[in-house]
Write a protein that holds these residues in place. Sequence first.
Motif, PDB file in Angstrom:
ATOM      1  N   LEU A   1      16.267  22.394  -4.939  1.00  0.00           N
ATOM      2  CA  LEU A   1      14.677  23.339  -4.688  1.00  0.00           C
ATOM      3  C   LEU A   1      14.093  21.473  -3.678  1.00  0.00           C
ATOM      4  N   ASP A   2      14.558  21.571  -2.625  1.00  0.00           N
ATOM      5  CA  ASP A   2      13.724  21.097  -1.664  1.00  0.00           C
ATOM      6  C   ASP A   2      12.557  20.986  -1.710  1.00  0.00           C
ATOM      7  N   ARG A   3      11.950  21.937  -1.313  1.00  0.00           N
ATOM      8  CA  ARG A   3      10.023  21.715  -1.047  1.00  0.00           C
ATOM      9  C   ARG A   3       9.957  23.333  -1.543  1.00  0.00           C
ATOM     10  N   ILE A   4       8.271  23.912  -1.959  1.00  0.00           N
ATOM     11  CA  ILE A   4       7.660  25.092  -1.604  1.00  0.00           C
ATOM     12  C   ILE A   4       7.083  24.922  -0.166  1.00  0.00           C
ATOM     13  N   ASP A   5       7.139  25.446   0.719  1.00  0.00           N
ATOM     14  CA  ASP A   5       6.445  26.232   1.992  1.00  0.00           C
ATOM     15  C   ASP A   5       5.818  27.373   1.665  1.00  0.00           C
ATOM     16  N   ASP A   6       4.426  27.508   1.952  1.00  0.00           N
ATOM     17  CA  ASP A   6       3.838  28.447   1.746  1.00  0.00           C
ATOM     18  C   ASP A   6       4.866  29.705   0.312  1.00  0.00           C
ATOM     19  N   ASN A   7       4.807  30.905   0.818  1.00  0.00           N
ATOM     20  CA  ASN A   7       5.791  31.962   0.271  1.00  0.00           C
ATOM     21  C   ASN A   7       7.460  31.619   0.696  1.00  0.00           C
ATOM     22  N   LYS A   8       7.626  30.794   0.666  1.00  0.00           N
ATOM     23  CA  LYS A   8       9.553  29.887   1.152  1.00  0.00           C
ATOM     24  C   LYS A   8       9.812  29.060  -0.211  1.00  0.00           C
ATOM     25  N   TYR A   9      10.968  29.120  -0.790  1.00  0.00           N
ATOM     26  CA  TYR A   9      11.302  27.728  -1.322  1.00  0.00           C
ATOM     27  C   TYR A   9      12.314  27.534  -0.324  1.00  0.00           C
ATOM     28  N   VAL A  10      12.218  26.045  -0.371  1.00  0.00           N
ATOM     29  CA  VAL A  10      13.610  25.688   1.155  1.00  0.00           C
ATOM     30  C   VAL A  10      14.674  24.875  -0.465  1.00  0.00           C
ATOM     31  N   ILE A  11      15.887  25.609   0.005  1.00  0.00           N
ATOM     32  CA  ILE A  11      16.554  24.845  -0.723  1.00  0.00           C
ATOM     33  C   ILE A  11      17.909  24.398   0.020  1.00  0.00           C
TER      34      ILE A  11
END
Length: 128
Positions: free
Chosen positions: A81-91
């Motif tokens: 899990l790199d980060r969370i952008d609003d309503n999305k997980y960035v993987i």
Amino acid sequence: MNIGPKTLGLYVDGENKESTQAIKIYGTTYDPVRDVAKFINIAITPDLKRNSPYIGSEPTQKRITFDEAVKLVKKSYDINLDRIDDNKYVIQVYEIVIDNPKTGEGHTTTFGWYYVDKITKEVTSMFD
């Protein structure tokens, strides 16, 4: 080219409600959603983060957890899990490659970066 604004009568259940400015592009007419909602007397709620207008009530889909997002991506890969952008997980999807078994030195090979929508559970590539 067949593109341009046009004033149209808007009919709801056979009754002419009012005129509206619409755009006609290649034979398809696009009416402003705010006008349509107004004419059928239903509130519209814009969701600016998702670029989605809701006519009437908002969807009742529950957001998924990080663990559920991981399960959707981790079927075949290592993930981070790199980060969370609003309503999305960035993987990040990757594997660790050992170049020298004696020293344990190696590198990470990234296969891709993905967004996992917390609401719809849709997985999309960051680079497509």
